[in-house]
Design an enzyme around this catalytic site. Sequence first.
Site, short mmCIF file in Angstrom:
data_model
loop_
_atom_site.label_atom_id
_atom_site.label_comp_id
_atom_site.label_asym_id
_atom_site.label_seq_id
_atom_site.Cartn_x
_atom_site.Cartn_y
_atom_site.Cartn_z
N TYR A 1 38.51 34.83 49.81
CA TYR A 1 37.32 35.18 48.34
C TYR A 1 36.68 36.32 49.05
O TYR A 1 35.63 35.48 49.41
CB TYR A 1 36.91 33.72 48.56
CG TYR A 1 36.51 33.72 46.66
CD1 TYR A 1 36.95 34.18 46.10
CD2 TYR A 1 35.15 33.48 46.83
CE1 TYR A 1 35.99 34.58 44.61
CE2 TYR A 1 34.16 32.90 45.95
CZ TYR A 1 34.28 34.17 44.71
OH TYR A 1 34.11 34.44 43.55
N ASP B 1 41.42 35.74 46.32
CA ASP B 1 40.82 36.12 46.02
C ASP B 1 40.66 37.40 46.49
O ASP B 1 39.12 37.19 46.91
CB ASP B 1 40.61 35.56 45.05
CG ASP B 1 39.54 36.33 43.26
OD1 ASP B 1 40.34 37.72 43.32
OD2 ASP B 1 38.63 35.68 42.94
N HIS C 1 41.94 33.43 36.58
CA HIS C 1 43.15 33.99 37.61
C HIS C 1 43.87 32.40 37.52
O HIS C 1 44.76 31.80 37.23
CB HIS C 1 42.65 33.46 39.12
CG HIS C 1 41.39 34.59 39.58
ND1 HIS C 1 41.60 35.78 40.03
CD2 HIS C 1 40.74 33.90 39.11
CE1 HIS C 1 39.83 36.07 39.83
NE2 HIS C 1 39.76 35.34 39.38
#
Length: 275
Positions: free
Chosen positions: A118, A162, A266
């Site tokens: 992330y 991500d 998302h």
Amino acid sequence: MPHTAPGRTLRIATWNINSVRLRRPLLSELVAALDPDVLCLQETKCPDEFFPLEEIRSQGFPHIAHRGMKGYNGVAVLSRIPFEIRHDDPDWCSKGDCRHLGVALDVPGGPIELHDFYVPAGGDTPDRAVNPKFAHKLDFVAEATAWTRARGAARRSVLVGDLNIAPLEHDVWSHKQMLGVVSHTPVEVEALTAWQAAGEWHDALRHFVPPEQKLYTWWSYRAKDWEASDRGRRLDHVWVSGDLAGALTRHAILKPARGWPQASDHVPVMIELAL
């Protein structure tokens, strides 16, 4: 139910869930739609002691690793397949902020190294001199790139997460209008491209979707009608090592998930490998 080809295929999904406790009811929807063997989560926003282990095990994931903190960040790997946690990976930028989790999956043909990242979002101003969040983002990617380069070309490895950067022209709804917007600025694109090149990673989503086609995994909460405006960005990525590129058999981007009740901004992304 688990798919019926154990040992022949491996389905790895990734999703910025944007609070695992708030959105844990949606995990059953994801499992029904994608049937992943492994699910990597980002932005779990959950201290480890409150992680909903039993509810997630009931979704068919007996093997779980998680690193979380109150209100921010957090990553987790949920798996039907046994794995070993990698404990010696770096503490990026020495912040201890729960942005990476690595495991070794026990699969036929030998372990597959899996990394769940992330990357910092970077705030709103693309100037490291005035925006510490943007500086952190660039420093994080630079550290990850240096670490990757020192390790050499990736082998039997998958990197998901991500990454908060949409690198290609058609990874955003308007290349021209997004050039000055954090996530698609030239300095970020250059940084992510260098990271990918350092490990000789293969872009698994663009393996299936040509670069000239639009491809999004994120739609802002700010849009009144996200689907009608369709101003998306591809912030969520799956990279595979070169030796696994030929094993890619399919991909899925679960766009309907953006319309689920209390949706994340998302959507889940998945790839399938033939083992």
